[in-house]
Design a protein around this motif. Structure first.
Motif, short mmCIF file in Angstrom:
data_model
loop_
_atom_site.label_atom_id
_atom_site.label_comp_id
_atom_site.label_asym_id
_atom_site.label_seq_id
_atom_site.Cartn_x
_atom_site.Cartn_y
_atom_site.Cartn_z
N THR A 91 -4.30 6.36 -0.73
CA THR A 91 -3.37 5.50 -1.27
C THR A 91 -4.01 4.52 -2.06
N ASP B 246 0.66 -1.16 -0.18
CA ASP B 246 -0.02 -0.20 0.03
C ASP B 246 1.23 1.34 0.42
N SER C 255 -7.38 0.01 -6.35
CA SER C 255 -6.74 1.96 -5.56
C SER C 255 -8.02 2.40 -5.34
N VAL D 41 -2.88 0.73 -4.26
CA VAL D 41 -2.54 -0.35 -4.49
C VAL D 41 -1.69 -1.19 -5.00
#
Length: 282
Positions: free
Chosen positions: A44, A36, A102, A46
């Motif tokens: 964030t 992350d 994400s 991913v």
């Protein structure tokens, strides 16, 4: 749901689907770990981090995916990630905000690339960071290289578009929304024009644009304009057209030549950066 989420729907809704691991790379799943990444805007991204499978890593390559349901899985499915790891590089795959895994955030896709580059440096401290992008991802990689402190030593961009207008003109609804957005958010959209942002590219040892001769989505004429606008010396900025390649399929069309060109460019950039690093340590 924010304003940006609504604004994106005419462009990306068909691609914003639940993410799944590509069947073509199932055997590799155990060698990747989920990460992350801080997107730098309170959210964030991913990603997946895979270490070199051929001895100690020489650098970490950040891969910016094309527009599609596969998102970061594009590089797993088509073999780019495996090729890079076998060539001695760590690989960081990431999903742009609103794609793959994400969370949705905004339209600042070049900032996602910068965040991924920063994340790559943190995951493998001391190693140079390289960039690889395709289409959608390649365009934002171009824009990211125009920002100070991008942190990348070299970059390969496959079939980036020149402007959003030229890409979306084929889609009536999306193009109409884009034209309205250009009026309502001119400063934001100005940051998303690769052919303009490429003029600011700096602090990178080598850049390669790749286009396909069979690509009707982002033709090589776009690459010629990007190349002409790039301020780097021609020995540092080049373009390669693969006659038989379709959109985002350079590796498929010319696997051996692709490996030689891309890995060769990264190795050349590392060789150029090494003397300076040695001087700094001395």
């Amino acid at each position: 749901m924010n304003l940006y989420t609504l604004l994106k729907k005419p462009f990306f809704s068909r691609y914003q689907k639940p993410w799944s691991w590509p069947a073509e790379a199932e055997a590799e799943r155990g060698s990747w770990r989920r990460v992350d990444l801080d997107n730098g805007r309170g959210g964030t991204l991913v990603g997946l981090f895979g270490e070199s499978s051929s001895g100690p890593a020489r650098a970490t390559v950040v891969c910016a995916h094309p527009m599609g349901v596969e998102a970061k899985g594009f590089y797993l499915k088509h073999g780019h990630a495996r090729m890079l790891r076998e060539s001695g590089f760590n690989v960081l795959l990431f999903d742009f905000n609103g794609f793959g895994e994400s969370p949705d955030a905004d339209l600042l896709y070049p900032a996602d690339v910068l965040a991924a580059a920063k994340g790559a440096a943190a995951l493998a401290p001391g190693l140079p960071v390289m960039g690889l992008g395709a289409s959608f991802g390649a365009a934002w990689l171009v824009c990211a290289l125009g920002q100070q402190g991008h942190g990348m030593t070299a970059a390969v961009m496959e079939c980036p578009f020149t402007t959003l207008d030229e890409y979306w003109v084929r889609y009536k609804v999306a193009f109409a929304v884009l034209k309205a957005s250009n009026v309502l958010m001119p400063r934001l959209l100005a940051k998303l024009r690769p052919v303009a942002r490429v003029r600011d590219v700096a602090d990178v040892k080598a850049v390669l644009f790749i286009y396909g001769g069979q690509d009707s989505v982002t033709p090589s004429s776009m690459g010629e304009r990007l190349l002409a606008a790039c301020p780097l010396p021609r020995e540092q900025c080049s373009m390669w057209v693969i006659p038989e390649a379709k959109h985002t399929r350079a590796l498929t069309a010319a696997p051996q030549a692709y490996r030689e060109r891309v890995v060769g460019l990264f190795e050349s950039a590392l060789a150029q950066a090494a003397p300076r690093a040695q001087q700094a340590r001395g």
